[in-house]
Design a protein around this motif. Structure first.
Motif, mmCIF file in Angstrom:
data_model
loop_
_atom_site.group_PDB
_atom_site.id
_atom_site.type_symbol
_atom_site.label_atom_id
_atom_site.label_comp_id
_atom_site.label_asym_id
_atom_site.label_seq_id
_atom_site.Cartn_x
_atom_site.Cartn_y
_atom_site.Cartn_z
ATOM 1 N N UNK A 65 6.053 32.218 35.141
ATOM 2 C CA UNK A 65 6.878 30.613 35.046
ATOM 3 C C UNK A 65 8.171 30.964 34.689
ATOM 4 N N UNK A 66 9.378 30.665 34.994
ATOM 5 C CA UNK A 66 10.604 30.881 34.614
ATOM 6 C C UNK A 66 11.032 30.412 33.146
ATOM 7 N N UNK A 67 11.708 31.088 32.592
ATOM 8 C CA UNK A 67 12.181 30.865 31.177
ATOM 9 C C UNK A 67 13.667 30.102 31.454
ATOM 10 N N UNK A 68 13.663 29.033 30.304
ATOM 11 C CA UNK A 68 14.898 28.540 30.210
ATOM 12 C C UNK A 68 16.088 29.521 29.620
ATOM 13 N N UNK A 69 17.261 29.132 29.498
ATOM 14 C CA UNK A 69 18.317 30.087 28.958
ATOM 15 C C UNK A 69 17.967 30.485 27.659
ATOM 16 N N UNK A 70 18.302 31.559 27.267
ATOM 17 C CA UNK A 70 17.793 32.178 25.893
ATOM 18 C C UNK A 70 18.768 31.399 24.622
ATOM 19 N N UNK A 71 18.246 30.673 23.896
ATOM 20 C CA UNK A 71 19.097 30.025 22.775
ATOM 21 C C UNK A 71 19.722 31.232 22.022
ATOM 22 N N UNK A 72 20.920 30.659 21.169
ATOM 23 C CA UNK A 72 21.613 31.750 20.705
ATOM 24 C C UNK A 72 20.973 32.784 19.283
#
Length: 309
Positions: free
Chosen positions: A8-15
């Motif tokens: 499953x794809x990951x969402x954008x990486x949080x800072x």
């Protein structure tokens, strides 16, 4: 092993999770090449992310998707002992990280400075981070990690500035911020460390390391299943080379006649260490590393028969 299904794809990486971005990239690079390494890289990222921030919405969402990846990967690797048994997984990861470190170290000592070896040094340091999922690092692993990360940064900066790096072990500059240097591990570098493919490659001529007590056996090379890739920047013509004979450590003849003494009392910790040495030997054989396998089997035999290491 059959090809793994897409994760499953990951969402954008949080800072907030910037410190684990390279571990996640390493996981992606190994999804097909070594799924066990990919699994533990994600597990490390998950555990570390939970400690950093598990409350803000974007972090919770990211960790939830990362957990989905872990569960999917673990399901596909369900019959793999390196996932089901921690001691096997730890041995697999340590051997893999050491092979990558030794490849970069040999290239460094031979004065062959290129992006592949920088990448290998840096990735080895990341994988030693990952080993902490099994507990505290040994002193040797701590030294390897510090040296590998510093070397990656040092050589990268030298090449970037048009300078020639100093080959081999040199003193670490303590004020050099190796933890936050990202250039050494960027995606622009090759994703896989190569096997040496140069006609001048002769690991038998390379000395052992003396850096702060780290013992690096000569003749070490990249893992047996690592695809060959010659860096274009080295200026060395590529030639197919014959496998270099491995240096097998001398075997203590006394071990063949050793019988466990009746008054030897082994503790549970002794049994655990002996089992660990045997697992290390098995993992080394996966890479056709006879020397490391023999050394670990001798350690296990000595411990079981004498109660001492």
């Amino acid at each position: 092993m059959a090809a793994l299904a897409p994760l499953p794809p990951l969402p954008p990486l949080p800072p907030q999770f910037k410190s684990i971005q390279h571990h996640l990239r390493t996981a992606q690079e190994h999804d097909k090449r070594d799924p066990v390494v990919a699994y533990y890289c994600r597990l490390y990222a998950m555990q570390t992310g939970m400690k950093i921030d598990s409350k803000t919405p974007e972090c919770r969402k990211f960790l939830s998707k990362l957990m989905d990846q872990l569960e999917a990967l673990k399901k596909q690797l369900g019959d793999n002992e390196a996932v089901t048994q921690e001691i096997v997984g730890c041995a697999h990861l340590e051997n893999y990280a050491l092979k990558m470190f030794l490849y970069a170290d040999n290239e460094d000592r031979a004065g062959r400075f290129h992006k592949n070896m920088i990448k290998s040094f840096y990735t080895a340091s990341l994988l030693i981070d990952v080993i902490t999922v099994f507990g505290e690092l040994t002193d040797e692993n701590v030294k390897h990690r510090k040296y590998a990360r510093w070397k990656a940064t040092y050589i990268h900066n030298c090449l970037k500035n048009g300078e020639t790096p100093q080959a081999g072990p040199v003193g670490i500059e303590e004020d050099n911020d190796v933890e936050e240097n990202e250039d050494a591990g960027t995606a622009s570098l090759p994703s896989q460390p190569p096997q040496p493919s140069s006609s001048t490659y002769d690991p038998s001529n390379m000395p052992s390391s003396s850096y702060t007590g780290i013992q690096i056996p000569p003749g070490a090379h990249a893992p047996a299943n690592t695809p060959a890739e010659v860096p274009h920047s080295t200026g060395v013509a590529s030639n197919t080379i014959q496998p270099t004979p491995q240096t097998i450590p001398a075997i203590d003849p006394a071990l063949f006649n050793t019988v466990s003494q009746g008054d030897i009392r082994l503790t549970p910790e002794d049994f655990a260490r002996a089992q660990k040495y045997c697992k290390y030997a098995g993992s080394a054989l996966q890479y056709e590393d006879v020397s490391t396998a023999v050394q670990n089997l001798q350690k296990a035999l000595k411990l079981l028969t004498t109660g001492r290491e």
